[in-house]
Write a protein that holds these residues in place. Structure first.
Motif, PDB file in Angstrom:
ATOM      1  N   LEU A  87      54.797  70.786  25.880  1.00  0.00           N
ATOM      2  CA  LEU A  87      55.915  70.689  26.812  1.00  0.00           C
ATOM      3  C   LEU A  87      56.334  69.247  27.113  1.00  0.00           C
ATOM      4  CD1 LEU A  87      56.487  72.850  29.940  1.00  0.00           C
ATOM      5  CD2 LEU A  87      56.552  70.395  30.150  1.00  0.00           C
ATOM      6  N   PRO A  88      55.424  68.328  27.469  1.00  0.00           N
ATOM      7  CA  PRO A  88      55.863  66.947  27.756  1.00  0.00           C
ATOM      8  C   PRO A  88      56.570  66.277  26.583  1.00  0.00           C
ATOM      9  CG  PRO A  88      53.630  67.310  28.569  1.00  0.00           C
ATOM     10  CD  PRO A  88      53.975  68.483  27.714  1.00  0.00           C
ATOM     11  N   SER A  89      56.126  66.571  25.363  1.00  0.00           N
ATOM     12  CA  SER A  89      56.788  65.993  24.189  1.00  0.00           C
ATOM     13  C   SER A  89      58.207  66.523  24.051  1.00  0.00           C
ATOM     14  CB  SER A  89      55.986  66.308  22.917  1.00  0.00           C
ATOM     15  OG  SER A  89      54.722  65.682  22.944  1.00  0.00           O
ATOM     16  N   PHE A  90      58.371  67.827  24.259  1.00  0.00           N
ATOM     17  CA  PHE A  90      59.706  68.413  24.205  1.00  0.00           C
ATOM     18  C   PHE A  90      60.603  67.828  25.297  1.00  0.00           C
ATOM     19  CE2 PHE A  90      57.691  72.305  22.125  1.00  0.00           C
ATOM     20  CZ  PHE A  90      58.196  72.004  20.867  1.00  0.00           C
ATOM     21  N   VAL A  91      60.049  67.602  26.484  1.00  0.00           N
ATOM     22  CA  VAL A  91      60.822  67.027  27.580  1.00  0.00           C
ATOM     23  C   VAL A  91      61.333  65.644  27.193  1.00  0.00           C
ATOM     24  CG1 VAL A  91      60.686  66.092  29.926  1.00  0.00           C
ATOM     25  CG2 VAL A  91      59.720  68.336  29.425  1.00  0.00           C
ATOM     26  N   THR A  92      60.472  64.843  26.576  1.00  0.00           N
ATOM     27  CA  THR A  92      60.869  63.496  26.155  1.00  0.00           C
ATOM     28  C   THR A  92      62.041  63.559  25.190  1.00  0.00           C
ATOM     29  OG1 THR A  92      58.633  62.613  26.437  1.00  0.00           O
ATOM     30  CG2 THR A  92      60.110  61.414  24.960  1.00  0.00           C
ATOM     31  N   ILE A  93      61.950  64.410  24.181  1.00  0.00           N
ATOM     32  CA  ILE A  93      63.008  64.509  23.167  1.00  0.00           C
ATOM     33  C   ILE A  93      64.317  65.000  23.787  1.00  0.00           C
ATOM     34  CG2 ILE A  93      63.715  65.691  21.056  1.00  0.00           C
ATOM     35  CD1 ILE A  93      60.721  65.813  20.303  1.00  0.00           C
ATOM     36  N   LEU A  94      64.237  66.051  24.602  1.00  0.00           N
ATOM     37  CA  LEU A  94      65.439  66.621  25.209  1.00  0.00           C
ATOM     38  C   LEU A  94      66.071  65.654  26.210  1.00  0.00           C
ATOM     39  CD1 LEU A  94      64.231  70.293  25.767  1.00  0.00           C
ATOM     40  CD2 LEU A  94      65.910  69.516  24.092  1.00  0.00           C
ATOM     41  N   SER A  95      65.241  64.879  26.912  1.00  0.00           N
ATOM     42  CA  SER A  95      65.767  63.923  27.883  1.00  0.00           C
ATOM     43  C   SER A  95      66.569  62.823  27.202  1.00  0.00           C
ATOM     44  CB  SER A  95      64.624  63.305  28.698  1.00  0.00           C
ATOM     45  OG  SER A  95      63.977  64.286  29.484  1.00  0.00           O
ATOM     46  N   VAL A  96      66.136  62.433  26.013  1.00  0.00           N
ATOM     47  CA  VAL A  96      66.876  61.422  25.246  1.00  0.00           C
ATOM     48  C   VAL A  96      68.211  61.988  24.780  1.00  0.00           C
ATOM     49  CG1 VAL A  96      66.893  60.079  23.116  1.00  0.00           C
ATOM     50  CG2 VAL A  96      64.828  60.182  24.499  1.00  0.00           C
ATOM     51  N   ILE A  97      68.197  63.240  24.291  1.00  0.00           N
ATOM     52  CA  ILE A  97      69.402  63.833  23.723  1.00  0.00           C
ATOM     53  C   ILE A  97      70.434  64.161  24.788  1.00  0.00           C
ATOM     54  CG2 ILE A  97      70.306  65.824  22.454  1.00  0.00           C
ATOM     55  CD1 ILE A  97      67.616  65.952  20.976  1.00  0.00           C
ATOM     56  N   PHE A  98      69.997  64.800  25.889  1.00  0.00           N
ATOM     57  CA  PHE A  98      70.947  65.334  26.859  1.00  0.00           C
ATOM     58  C   PHE A  98      71.122  64.465  28.111  1.00  0.00           C
ATOM     59  CE2 PHE A  98      69.469  69.095  24.487  1.00  0.00           C
ATOM     60  CZ  PHE A  98      70.700  69.563  24.030  1.00  0.00           C
ATOM     61  N   LEU A  99      70.079  63.739  28.491  1.00  0.00           N
ATOM     62  CA  LEU A  99      70.176  62.919  29.699  1.00  0.00           C
ATOM     63  C   LEU A  99      70.319  61.436  29.385  1.00  0.00           C
ATOM     64  CD1 LEU A  99      67.457  64.639  31.945  1.00  0.00           C
ATOM     65  CD2 LEU A  99      69.898  65.171  31.732  1.00  0.00           C
ATOM     66  N   LYS A 100      70.258  61.102  28.087  1.00  0.00           N
ATOM     67  CA  LYS A 100      70.406  59.714  27.645  1.00  0.00           C
ATOM     68  C   LYS A 100      69.368  58.793  28.291  1.00  0.00           C
ATOM     69  CE  LYS A 100      74.011  61.284  25.522  1.00  0.00           C
ATOM     70  NZ  LYS A 100      73.905  61.639  24.079  1.00  0.00           N
ATOM     71  N   GLU A 101      68.159  59.312  28.498  1.00  0.00           N
ATOM     72  CA  GLU A 101      67.102  58.492  29.089  1.00  0.00           C
ATOM     73  C   GLU A 101      66.658  57.411  28.115  1.00  0.00           C
ATOM     74  OE1 GLU A 101      63.698  60.503  30.576  1.00  0.00           O
ATOM     75  OE2 GLU A 101      64.774  61.543  32.164  1.00  0.00           O
ATOM     76  N   ASP A 102      66.263  56.288  28.675  1.00  0.00           N
ATOM     77  CA  ASP A 102      65.733  55.183  27.869  1.00  0.00           C
ATOM     78  C   ASP A 102      64.238  55.420  27.666  1.00  0.00           C
ATOM     79  OD1 ASP A 102      65.278  52.808  26.565  1.00  0.00           O
ATOM     80  OD2 ASP A 102      65.086  51.658  28.424  1.00  0.00           O
ATOM     81  N   VAL A 103      63.852  55.794  26.464  1.00  0.00           N
ATOM     82  CA  VAL A 103      62.458  56.094  26.156  1.00  0.00           C
ATOM     83  C   VAL A 103      61.871  54.969  25.318  1.00  0.00           C
ATOM     84  CG1 VAL A 103      60.892  57.678  24.981  1.00  0.00           C
ATOM     85  CG2 VAL A 103      62.814  58.579  26.305  1.00  0.00           C
ATOM     86  N   ARG A 104      60.809  54.375  25.806  1.00  0.00           N
ATOM     87  CA  ARG A 104      60.182  53.255  25.114  1.00  0.00           C
ATOM     88  C   ARG A 104      59.179  53.762  24.067  1.00  0.00           C
ATOM     89  NH1 ARG A 104      60.823  48.829  28.817  1.00  0.00           N
ATOM     90  NH2 ARG A 104      62.946  49.122  29.650  1.00  0.00           N
TER      91      ARG A 104
END
Length: 314
Positions: free
Chosen positions: A107-124
């Motif tokens: 689940l946390p890995s999926f959250v990271t990927i989806l947050s980048v795609i849909f929320l445009k989060e800056d993931v380091r």
């Protein structure tokens, strides 16, 4: 600097909540698929109604169950919550408990990927590293081409993914959404979707099956309530990590009750996925991002209520 007693109690209550969730999932597995997954999730969600009084605050109205700031996103939580619950029941029915938990812990890995795609989060790079480690762990567990894969593996992966979608929707809704509304979206989704799907193959459970269905629902509801209490006593960053203690319960139950076996590659894969999840939680704590809720209760509606939201509205 000493840790406040309330925080320590909150963490201990969180450990208790995740243990109770494990008992709930074990009750599902004991049924061995004797009842349709839709019927199991429907009956379990009926017990989930019992958590509503603990969610409601003095400022809340019962009409808040259906009130939302964004009906489209609310309906998405409605459907994805139902899919997550049904898939998790199938996963625990078909797979060893430890293996089911390991795949749901993506689940946390999926959250990271989806947050980048849909929320445009800056993931380091640290969080991307955790994602890669998590998926390497999955490949080690599944060993495609070397072992037979089942519908249980697919449902566990879908369960983790759909739960992640619910979290991303929460982040998109923002802090204005009532927690009663967040909870009811998944609760009503499970009740209505699984209720309709179970009609063609519904049957009356036996007395023994009722015992395990009650165990699934009652333990799930108790786990929900305990998790809410834990979130009121301790920060989300401390309440979330103990969820991985469920792997210990899964191994114990698997060995003592279900005669499950874990070989070396599976143990390595589980370790990688757990490490990946903990890395993500640590990074999100540093960034002060809303943490993913427990995947322990992936088969329970409260699994889609974010810890930060519970604590904030207490």
């Amino acid at each position: 600097m000493s840790v406040p007693q309330s925080t320590i109690r909150g963490v201990l209550v969180a450990f208790a909540a995740y243990a109770v969730y494990a008992f709930s999932d074990a009750s599902v597995k004991i049924l061995h698929g004797s009842l349709p997954a839709y019927q199991v999730t429907f009956i379990g969600s009926l017990f989930g109604i019992g958590a509503l009084p603990f969610l409601k605050t003095k400022s809340d109205q019962w009409t808040d169950l259906l009130r939302t700031t964004n009906r489209r996103l609310w309906l998405l939580r409605f459907f994805f919550g139902a899919i997550a619950s049904i898939c998790s029941v199938v996963a625990f029915t078909k797979l060893p408990m430890a293996e089911a938990f390991a795949l749901l812990f993506l689940l946390p890995s999926f959250v990271t990927i989806l947050s980048v795609i849909f929320l445009k989060e800056d993931v380091r790079w640290q969080r991307w590293t955790a994602v890669v480690i998590g998926f390497v762990g999955v490949l080690v567990i599944l060993r495609p081409g070397f072992r037979e894969l089942s519908i249980g593996h697919l449902c566990a992966a879908i369960g983790g993914f759909t739960s992640a979608v619910s979290i991303v929707i929460f982040r998109a809704l923002g802090p204005s959404e009532k927690r009663l509304s967040l909870y009811s979206a998944a609760l009503f989704g499970v009740l209505i979707v699984s209720g309709l799907l179970m009609l063609p193959e519904m049957r009356v459970p036996t007395a023994q099956e009722w015992i395990w269905l009650a165990g699934y629902g009652v333990f799930g509801t108790i786990g929900n309530v305990l998790l809410m209490l834990a979130a009121r006593m301790a920060p989300a960053s401390l309440v979330a990590p103990p969820q991985y203690s469920q792997m210990i319960w899964a191994i114990i139950f698997g060995y003592l009750i279900f005669e499950d076996s874990i070989d070396l590659p599976m143990a390595l894969g589980i370790a990688l996925i757990v490490f990946s999840g903990l890395m993500t939680l640590i990074r999100e704590r540093v960034r002060k991002t809303s943490l993913p809720p427990s995947v322990a209760g992936a088969s329970n509606p409260a699994a889609v209520v974010n810890h930060d939201e519970v604590g904030k509205n207490a």
